[in-house]
Design a protein around this motif. Structure first.
Motif, short mmCIF file in Angstrom:
data_model
loop_
_atom_site.label_atom_id
_atom_site.label_comp_id
_atom_site.label_asym_id
_atom_site.label_seq_id
_atom_site.Cartn_x
_atom_site.Cartn_y
_atom_site.Cartn_z
N LYS A 66 0.79 -1.23 0.00
CA LYS A 66 0.00 0.00 0.00
C LYS A 66 0.82 1.29 0.00
CE LYS A 66 -4.21 -1.72 0.11
NZ LYS A 66 -5.17 -1.43 -0.98
N VAL A 67 2.04 1.23 0.53
CA VAL A 67 2.83 2.46 0.71
C VAL A 67 3.70 2.72 -0.52
CG1 VAL A 67 4.60 3.59 2.10
CG2 VAL A 67 2.82 2.22 3.20
N GLU A 68 3.62 3.94 -1.04
CA GLU A 68 4.47 4.33 -2.16
C GLU A 68 5.83 4.79 -1.65
OE1 GLU A 68 3.87 4.08 -5.33
OE2 GLU A 68 1.76 3.51 -5.25
N ALA A 69 6.85 4.58 -2.49
CA ALA A 69 8.18 5.08 -2.15
C ALA A 69 8.14 6.59 -1.94
CB ALA A 69 9.17 4.73 -3.25
N PHE A 93 12.47 -3.00 4.22
CA PHE A 93 11.23 -2.29 3.90
C PHE A 93 11.46 -0.78 3.94
CE2 PHE A 93 7.53 -0.17 5.99
CZ PHE A 93 6.72 -0.10 4.88
N PHE A 94 12.10 -0.30 5.00
CA PHE A 94 12.40 1.13 5.07
C PHE A 94 13.27 1.58 3.90
CE2 PHE A 94 11.86 1.32 9.97
CZ PHE A 94 10.51 1.55 9.81
N LYS A 95 14.25 0.76 3.54
CA LYS A 95 15.15 1.11 2.44
C LYS A 95 14.40 1.13 1.11
CE LYS A 95 19.55 -0.09 0.25
NZ LYS A 95 20.73 -0.98 0.23
N SER A 96 13.52 0.16 0.91
CA SER A 96 12.80 0.06 -0.36
C SER A 96 11.81 1.20 -0.55
CB SER A 96 12.07 -1.28 -0.45
OG SER A 96 10.97 -1.32 0.45
N LYS A 97 11.36 1.80 0.53
CA LYS A 97 10.39 2.89 0.45
C LYS A 97 11.03 4.27 0.62
CE LYS A 97 6.97 0.04 -0.12
NZ LYS A 97 6.31 -0.07 -1.44
N MET A 98 12.36 4.29 0.68
CA MET A 98 13.09 5.55 0.88
C MET A 98 12.54 6.30 2.10
SD MET A 98 15.16 5.27 -1.68
CE MET A 98 16.01 6.82 -1.81
N ALA A 99 12.32 5.53 3.18
CA ALA A 99 11.71 6.08 4.40
C ALA A 99 12.58 7.17 5.01
CB ALA A 99 11.48 4.96 5.40
N TYR A 100 11.92 8.14 5.61
CA TYR A 100 12.63 9.31 6.16
C TYR A 100 12.32 9.44 7.64
CZ TYR A 100 14.81 13.91 6.09
OH TYR A 100 15.64 14.97 6.32
N PRO A 101 13.33 9.68 8.49
CA PRO A 101 13.10 9.78 9.93
C PRO A 101 12.51 11.12 10.35
CG PRO A 101 15.41 10.14 9.46
CD PRO A 101 14.77 9.78 8.15
#
Length: 510
Positions: A66-69, A93-101
Motif C-alpha cells: 500500500k505504501v508508495e516510495a 522495507f524502510f530502504k525500499s520505500k526511501m523512508a525518512y526519519p
C-alpha cells in the motif's frame, strides 16, 4: 483543496496529540492489527502519506503493497521502543520505500505541512520564449536565438527597469504553492528581478499577492493562500551587459517532497538547465530498469506504470528543456548530472552494469544509447530509435516540412548555427562517441520504423558502425513513418523487456 489520506501505524494515535489540518483524513491503526479488511472497513482507497511510530513484522506485507516510495516516515520511537534494527525484513522495507526519519520535536510542523506536500494532481507550465513580450525600449535590439533564448545586450541603467513580461500566467489553486524556475544567464554587471503578481480569479486589475526574486539561484516559491487566481510574471533588469532568457518553468510545488512525484528530483547545471529523475527501489532486487522519457510537451515523467508493473527497481529520467526536450545533450556538467543520477541509483542498490536494463522510445532512445555507453548495461531496448540528430534537423526542410521544428532549435543549441555543415558535424560528434563504446556485454534490441521521416538511418547505422565488433544487435522493422503505429512499437518493446526479465533475472510472471 483535495483531501489527503494519512495512515498512521503505531501504539498511540498521534491525532489525539497533535493538531491535524482540516483537509487531512487521519487513519490510525494499531501496530499488529493492520489488515486488508481493516483498511476496507475504513474505506481507505489511496494513501498519500504514511507515518510509523511502532511496527511489527506482521504489518509489513500490507505496508509493502500500500505504501508508495518516498511517502513513508518513521518517528524516533520506532528504534527507541524496540530492537527493530535487528530485523532485516523491516530495515529492507524502510530502504525500499526511501523512508525518512522524523524527530518528535518536528512532528507538528511536519503534520501541518502534509496538505502542501502530498497530493495527487500536479500542474505544470513550460513558457517558451515565443510567449515573451519584450518592452518597447528593447524590441529593436532583442535577438531571438530560435526558441532557445532571447538575448539583449545593453546598459539597462542604474535602477531596475522593465525589460519583458510573459503573455500568460500560471493558474494558482487555493493553498497550492507554486515554484518558478527560469533558464536565464547574465553577463557583465547585469542583475535581474522577477516580479510575480497574483490576480484574483476573473479579474484583470485586482492584485491579491506579489512576490519578488532578485538574481535567483534556486526555484522561486509562490506561497498559495485561500484565494485562487492567476500568477503573471514580469522581469526587470539593471546594470550593463548581456541578459539571455530561455524557458520559464512553472509547477505546483511539493515543498521539498519532490518534483511532480513525491521523490522526483530536479538536477541543474550552471546554465540553469534541468534533468528530472525519479527513483523507486521497489524490492531492491536486480535488475534496475532505466527509462528515458521521449519528447514531451507536457512536463513530467513517462513510463511510470509500465516499469512499476514489472516489479523491479526503476529509474525514470526526463528532459524538460526546449519545447519538449533536448535529447539529454548539453554542457559537460549537464551530461555528468545525467550519468550521476544513474550511478547514484546503482550505488544505492549495490548494482553493477550487468544488473541494469536501459530503454527509451523516440527521443528517449538516444538517451538510452548515449548514456548506455557509460554504464555498459545488460541490455538496451530502443523504440523508434533516433541517433542522427543532425539528420533529424535536415529532414525538416524537405522530408518532413514543419513536422518537428524543435530539431532546428536543438541543432542551433548544440552547434551555434542551423546549416547542413552543422548538422553533419553534430552527427559526426555523436558517432565519434558511439564508435568507441564497448557494448560487448550488452544486448541491444531495436524496433524501428521502415519509412522513418526523422532518422531512417538510425538502425542501419548501428549495424554499419558496429560491424565486426562483438556486439549483439537485433531489431524489428515496422511499416510506417516515425509517429505511426506506436502501439505495435510499444508491444514489441515491452515484449523484449519481459523476455530479458524472464531469461536473465527469472523475474517475469505470466
Amino acid at each position: 483543496m483535495e483531501e489527503v489520506t494519512v495512515l498512521q501505524v503505531g501504539m498511540k494515535n498521534l491525532s489525539k496529540v497533535y493538531i491535524i489540518p482540516r483537509n487531512v483524513r487521519w487513519v490510525y491503526i494499531q501496530s499488529g492489527q493492520l489488515t486488508k479488511e481493516k483498511l476496507k472497513s475504513l474505506e481507505v482507497k489511496k494513501i498519500q502519506c504514511t507515518i510509523v511510530d511502532f511496527i511489527t513484522p506482521r504489518d509489513l506485507s500490507l505496508l509493502i503493497e500500500k505504501v508508495e516510495a518516498w511517502t513513508l516516515f518513521f518517528t524516533e520511537n520506532v528504534f527507541l521502543l524496540s530492537d527493530i534494527q535487528k530485523n532485516v525484513a523491516v530495515m529492507d522495507f524502510f530502504k525500499s520505500k526511501m523512508a525518512y526519519p522524523l524527530q518528535n520535536n518536528e512532528l507538528q510542523s511536519f503534520i501541518t505541512s502534509i496538505p502542501r506536500r502530498f497530493f495527487d494532481r500536479v500542474d505544470s507550465l513550460r513558457i517558451e520564449t515565443k510567449h515573451i513580450e519584450v518592452a518597447k525600449k528593447y524590441q529593436n535590439i532583442a535577438v531571438w536565438r530560435g526558441n532557445n533564448a532571447i538575448e539583449i545586450v545593453d546598459n539597462f541603467g542604474e535602477k531596475y527597469t522593465p525589460v519583458m513580461f510573459w503573455r500568460f500566467g500560471m493558474p494558482a489553486q487555493e493553498y497550492r504553492d507554486l515554484s518558478f524556475w527560469a533558464e536565464y544567464i547574465t553577463e557583465g554587471s547585469v542583475e535581474v528581478k522577477f516580479i510575480f503578481r497574483k490576480f484574483r480569479l476573473g479579474s484583470t486589475d485586482e492584485v491579491t499577492q506579489t512576490v519578488e526574486a532578485t538574481n535567483p539561484k534556486e526555484p522561486m516559491l509562490f506561497r498559495g493562500d485561500e484565494r485562487g487566481g492567476t500568477v503573471n510574471i514580469s522581469l526587470q533588469a539593471k546594470g550593463s551587459g548581456t541578459l539571455r532568457m530561455g524557458v520559464l518553468h512553472a509547477r505546483t510545488c511539493r515543498n521539498g517532497s519532490g518534483e511532480f512525484f513525491a521523490g522526483g528530483v530536479s538536477t541543474k547545471d550552471a546554465f540553469k538547465e534541468e534533468v528530472l529523475s525519479y527513483f523507486n527501489p521497489m524490492d531492491l532486487k536486480p535488475p534496475l530498469n532505466i527509462y528515458f522519457s521521449g519528447y514531451r510537451m507536457a512536463e513530467g515523467f513517462e513510463g511510470y506504470m509500465m516499469l512499476k508493473n514489472m516489479g523491479c527497481p526503476f529509474l525514470l529520467i526526463s528532459d524538460p528543456r526546449l519545447e519538449g526536450g533536448a535529447f539529454y545533450l548539453g554542457s559537460k556538467e549537464y551530461e555528468e548530472n545525467v550519468e550521476k543520477v544513474i550511478r547514484d541509483a546503482m550505488e544505492y542498490l549495490h548494482f553493477d552494469g550487468s544488473q541494469v536494463l536501459m530503454s527509451g522510445i523516440s527521443m528517449g532512445s538516444f538517451g538510452a544509447v548515449y548514456y548506455g555507453r557509460k554504464i555498459e548495461p545488460k541490455a538496451i531496448f530502443l523504440g523508434k530509435p533516433l541517433l542522427n540528430i543532425g539528420t533529424i534537423a535536415m529532414n525538416e526542410q524537405t522530408v518532413r516540412p514543419e513536422g518537428f521544428p524543435t530539431s532546428l532549435d536543438l541543432l542551433y543549441k548544440l552547434e551555434g548555427e542551423v546549416s547542413i555543415s552543422a548538422a553533419k558535424r553534430l552527427n559526426q560528434k555523436i558517432w565519434k562517441e558511439l564508435d568507441v563504446a564497448d557494448f560487448s556485454q550488452t544486448e541491444i534490441a531495436a524496433v524501428y520504423m521502415q519509412q522513418d521521416d526523422y532518422d531512417a538511418m538510425a538502425y542501419p547505422d548501428m549495424l554499419r558502425h558496429w560491424t565486426g565488433k562483438n556486439f549483439r544487435v537485433y531489431g524489428k522493422g515496422i511499416i510506417g513513418r516515425h509517429n505511426d503505429n506506436t502501439n505495435a512499437v510499444v508491444t514489441w518493446f515491452v515484449t523484449q523487456y519481459q523476455r530479458i526479465l524472464k531469461e536473465e533475472f527469472q523475474r517475469w510472471k505470466e
